[in-house]
Design an enzyme around this catalytic site. Structure first.
Site, PDB file in Angstrom:
ATOM      1  N   HIS A 124       0.659  -1.302   0.270  1.00  0.00           N
ATOM      2  CA  HIS A 124      -0.096   0.229  -0.086  1.00  0.00           C
ATOM      3  C   HIS A 124       0.909   1.506   0.049  1.00  0.00           C
ATOM      4  O   HIS A 124       1.239   1.284   0.835  1.00  0.00           O
ATOM      5  CB  HIS A 124      -0.888   0.155   1.169  1.00  0.00           C
ATOM      6  CG  HIS A 124      -2.413   0.638   0.651  1.00  0.00           C
ATOM      7  ND1 HIS A 124      -1.931   2.684   1.252  1.00  0.00           N
ATOM      8  CD2 HIS A 124      -3.221   0.520   0.763  1.00  0.00           C
ATOM      9  CE1 HIS A 124      -2.988   2.673   0.688  1.00  0.00           C
ATOM     10  NE2 HIS A 124      -3.933   2.020   0.351  1.00  0.00           N
ATOM     11  N   ASP A 147      -8.355  -5.310  -0.534  1.00  0.00           N
ATOM     12  CA  ASP A 147      -8.430  -6.141  -1.260  1.00  0.00           C
ATOM     13  C   ASP A 147      -8.145  -8.003  -1.229  1.00  0.00           C
ATOM     14  O   ASP A 147      -9.402  -8.416  -1.716  1.00  0.00           O
ATOM     15  CB  ASP A 147      -8.030  -5.599  -3.022  1.00  0.00           C
ATOM     16  CG  ASP A 147      -8.840  -4.445  -3.403  1.00  0.00           C
ATOM     17  OD1 ASP A 147      -9.295  -4.256  -2.733  1.00  0.00           O
ATOM     18  OD2 ASP A 147      -7.437  -4.037  -3.452  1.00  0.00           O
TER      19      ASP A 147
HETATM   20  N1  ACO Z   1       4.198  -8.087  -4.449  1.00  0.00           N
HETATM   21  C1  ACO Z   1       5.528  -7.336  -5.032  1.00  0.00           C
HETATM   22  N2  ACO Z   1       5.687  -6.319  -4.860  1.00  0.00           N
HETATM   23  C2  ACO Z   1       5.707  -5.062  -4.451  1.00  0.00           C
HETATM   24  C3  ACO Z   1       3.821  -5.353  -4.359  1.00  0.00           C
HETATM   25  C4  ACO Z   1       3.190  -6.328  -4.618  1.00  0.00           C
HETATM   26  N3  ACO Z   1       2.133  -6.109  -4.568  1.00  0.00           N
HETATM   27  N4  ACO Z   1       4.319  -4.378  -4.258  1.00  0.00           N
HETATM   28  C5  ACO Z   1       5.243  -3.330  -4.010  1.00  0.00           C
HETATM   29  N5  ACO Z   1       5.822  -3.603  -4.653  1.00  0.00           N
HETATM   30  C6  ACO Z   1       7.232  -3.903  -4.489  1.00  0.00           C
HETATM   31  C7  ACO Z   1       7.437  -3.159  -5.929  1.00  0.00           C
HETATM   32  O1  ACO Z   1       8.059  -4.458  -7.485  1.00  0.00           O
HETATM   33  C8  ACO Z   1       8.908  -2.189  -5.639  1.00  0.00           C
HETATM   34  O2  ACO Z   1      10.124  -3.326  -5.592  1.00  0.00           O
HETATM   35  P1  ACO Z   1      11.443  -2.443  -6.294  1.00  0.00           P
HETATM   36  O3  ACO Z   1      11.999  -1.551  -5.368  1.00  0.00           O
HETATM   37  O4  ACO Z   1      12.372  -4.209  -6.245  1.00  0.00           O
HETATM   38  O5  ACO Z   1      10.989  -2.605  -7.774  1.00  0.00           O
HETATM   39  C9  ACO Z   1       8.710  -1.524  -4.492  1.00  0.00           C
HETATM   40  O6  ACO Z   1       7.186  -2.863  -3.960  1.00  0.00           O
HETATM   41  C10 ACO Z   1       8.213  -0.173  -4.726  1.00  0.00           C
HETATM   42  O7  ACO Z   1       6.290  -0.600  -5.046  1.00  0.00           O
HETATM   43  P2  ACO Z   1       5.511   1.020  -5.491  1.00  0.00           P
HETATM   44  O8  ACO Z   1       4.786   0.402  -6.896  1.00  0.00           O
HETATM   45  O9  ACO Z   1       6.771   1.502  -5.456  1.00  0.00           O
HETATM   46  O10 ACO Z   1       4.998   1.193  -4.116  1.00  0.00           O
HETATM   47  P3  ACO Z   1       4.054   2.064  -4.753  1.00  0.00           P
HETATM   48  O11 ACO Z   1       3.915   2.649  -3.109  1.00  0.00           O
HETATM   49  O12 ACO Z   1       3.745   2.657  -5.327  1.00  0.00           O
HETATM   50  O13 ACO Z   1       3.084   0.899  -3.807  1.00  0.00           O
HETATM   51  C11 ACO Z   1       1.245  -0.990  -4.646  1.00  0.00           C
HETATM   52  C12 ACO Z   1       1.235   1.152  -4.044  1.00  0.00           C
HETATM   53  C13 ACO Z   1       0.592  -0.031  -5.848  1.00  0.00           C
HETATM   54  C14 ACO Z   1      -0.502  -0.508  -3.845  1.00  0.00           C
HETATM   55  C15 ACO Z   1       1.251  -1.815  -4.438  1.00  0.00           C
HETATM   56  O14 ACO Z   1       2.336  -2.028  -3.661  1.00  0.00           O
HETATM   57  C16 ACO Z   1       1.058  -2.684  -5.537  1.00  0.00           C
HETATM   58  O15 ACO Z   1       1.109  -2.080  -6.922  1.00  0.00           O
HETATM   59  N6  ACO Z   1       0.002  -3.698  -4.860  1.00  0.00           N
HETATM   60  C17 ACO Z   1      -0.444  -4.419  -6.050  1.00  0.00           C
HETATM   61  C18 ACO Z   1      -2.034  -4.167  -5.753  1.00  0.00           C
HETATM   62  C19 ACO Z   1      -2.635  -3.822  -4.780  1.00  0.00           C
HETATM   63  O16 ACO Z   1      -3.106  -4.401  -4.177  1.00  0.00           O
HETATM   64  N7  ACO Z   1      -3.757  -2.891  -5.283  1.00  0.00           N
HETATM   65  C20 ACO Z   1      -4.906  -2.238  -4.150  1.00  0.00           C
HETATM   66  C21 ACO Z   1      -4.530  -0.900  -3.337  1.00  0.00           C
HETATM   67  S1  ACO Z   1      -5.658  -0.539  -2.408  1.00  0.00           S
HETATM   68  C22 ACO Z   1      -6.865  -0.334  -2.723  1.00  0.00           C
HETATM   69  O17 ACO Z   1      -7.085   0.161  -4.507  1.00  0.00           O
HETATM   70  C23 ACO Z   1      -8.052  -0.546  -2.084  1.00  0.00           C
END
Ligand code: ACO
Length: 373
Positions: A258, A309
């Site tokens: 998140h 989710d």
């Molecule tokens: N699985 C694996 N790796 C992840 C995940 C995940 N779910 N989420 C983040 N990471 C990793 C990224 O790959 C990245 O790794 P790196 O630094 O090695 O490249 C690091 O963590 C940072 O990721 P970002 O996308 O920059 O972090 P951000 O703060 O933007 O992430 C987000 C937030 C977009 C929700 C992300 O955690 C994600 O994509 N989760 C999966 C989608 C999801 O579940 N969305 C629902 C959100 S809640 C809602 O809407 C109710």
């Protein structure tokens, strides 16, 4: 330009003020914790709280329920248009189109006053479930079921989808999921709604844009992708190998991580126990075991706790709802938060217009076509 601060994804940027909710100390709607609301309130009371700022008195609660019931029937011409959309249209696109269509039948679409926006928000809250349920029935080759004015929103929704009496257990599970999805400060879709209305555009345009933003897999669309993951894994004994392989391949696992909750999403914690309860009552314990293995490894190895989710997908699965209704269900609830934010934005509006950092070509001179290439 260089003195301007740039934060990719606007991470850590305070983009406005709100009195609707805070995530500073758990999640609170207008000061009330979501745990307290999920334990004691109905979704309708929560919706009233978010829209009007206070919990309703008994008479306010009853007249709110009466207004929602009065607003629920949707113009048959609109439902006819919805019925004519190609069968392959994803349900989230139906919701987006449905919201946009509702603007044409709303008597106050162009009135952006505080009170008119509250009335329009109530109409959207009452009518979007009817559109979703009607479309689902038509898709199944069944006739739409009229909304029942005597039911709560959660009960009515299940009734209109199935035409059979929903169990108390499923009504409660739906109601709690709607409470937890209702509001979440400046997330991507809410910010979208605020940006749109900050131009003095109308509520329906703002909510239509918000639905488009919610649809994405990194936001609301994740709850549908979570079910794909669980289907792919298949059984508890395959979970560990699957998740270790996914992490090694740097696969983004839906339902985890998140932008702002780095130590855990309080909504996910709350819903997990309801999920476990519903799973044992519906013969779905193996899925809970599978989810637990995945959750333990993703949280332990990557430090990524589950978001809302993750359990909500399982909850809806145990309620035997079709997967492509999961994100539309999120819409039916979040329309309240979006509307409250649009109203708050317009009460104290300033056009939202940030700057960009230019990284393109240096200034150059015009070249006639013969000199290009
Ligand atoms: N699985 C694996 N790796 C992840 C995940 C995940 N779910 N989420 C983040 N990471 C990793 C990224 O790959 C990245 O790794 P790196 O630094 O090695 O490249 C690091 O963590 C940072 O990721 P970002 O996308 O920059 O972090 P951000 O703060 O933007 O992430 C987000 C937030 C977009 C929700 C992300 O955690 C994600 O994509 N989760 C999966 C989608 C999801 O579940 N969305 C629902 C959100 S809640 C809602 O809407 C109710």
């Amino acid at each position: 330009m260089s003195e301007l601060i740039y934060s990719p994804g606007l991470e850590g940027v305070v983009a406005g003020e709100t009195s609707i909710s805070t995530i500073a100390d758990g999640l609170r709607y207008r000061g009330y914790s979501i745990e307290d609301l999920a334990d004691h309130a109905t979704f309708e009371e929560t919706a009233y709280l978010l829209l009007y700022g206070e919990l309703p008195t008994a008479s306010e609660r009853d007249s709110f329920a009466r207004r929602l019931a009065d607003f629920a029937p949707v113009d048959p011409t609109l439902l006819d248009i919805i019925a004519k959309l190609p069968l392959s249209t994803p349900m989230m696109d139906v919701m987006r189109t449905g919201c946009s269509l509702l603007a044409h039948w709303d008597p106050e679409t162009a009135d952006n006053s505080h009170d008119a926006n509250l009335r329009k928000a109530e109409r959207l809250l009452a009518q979007l479930p009817v559109i979703m349920a009607a479309r689902e029935r038509l898709r199944q080759g069944e006739s739409p079921i009229h909304p029942d004015a005597t039911r709560s929103l959660a009960s009515n929704l299940l009734w209109m989808l199935r035409g059979t009496e929903p169990s108390e257990r499923s009504i409660k599970a739906m109601d709690v999921s709607l409470i937890l999805y209702a509001e979440h400060e400046f997330n991507a879709s809410t910010f979208t709604a605020r940006v749109i209305c900050s131009t003095l555009s109308d509520l329906h345009s703002s909510i239509t844009g918000a639905i488009g933003a919610l649809k994405g897999a990194l936001h609301g669309g994740a709850n549908e992708r979570v079910m794909e993951v669980l289907d792919e894994v298949g059984s508890p004994d395959k979970a560990e190998a699957w998740v270790r392989d996914a992490l090694a391949r740097k696969v983004r696992i839906m339902g985890f991580g998140h932008r702002v909750y780095k130590t855990g999403d309080p909504r996910a914690r709350y819903l997990k126990s309801l999920c476990q309860q519903l799973a044992s009552e519906t013969g779905n314990k193996p899925m809970e075991q599978m989810a637990e293995v995945i959750e333990t490894i993703v949280t332990g190895e990557k430090g990524l706790p589950p978001n809302l989710d993750w359990p909500s997908a399982r909850l809806y699965h145990y309620m035997e709802l079709p997967v492509d209704l999961y994100t539309p269900l999120f819409v039916l609830s979040r329309v309240v938060g979006w509307s409250a934010h649009v109203i708050e934005q317009l009460d104290n509006n300033r056009l939202i217009r940030p700057r960009s950092r230019y990284v393109g070509a240096e200034a150059r001179s015009w070249k006639p076509v013969a000199q290009r290439g």
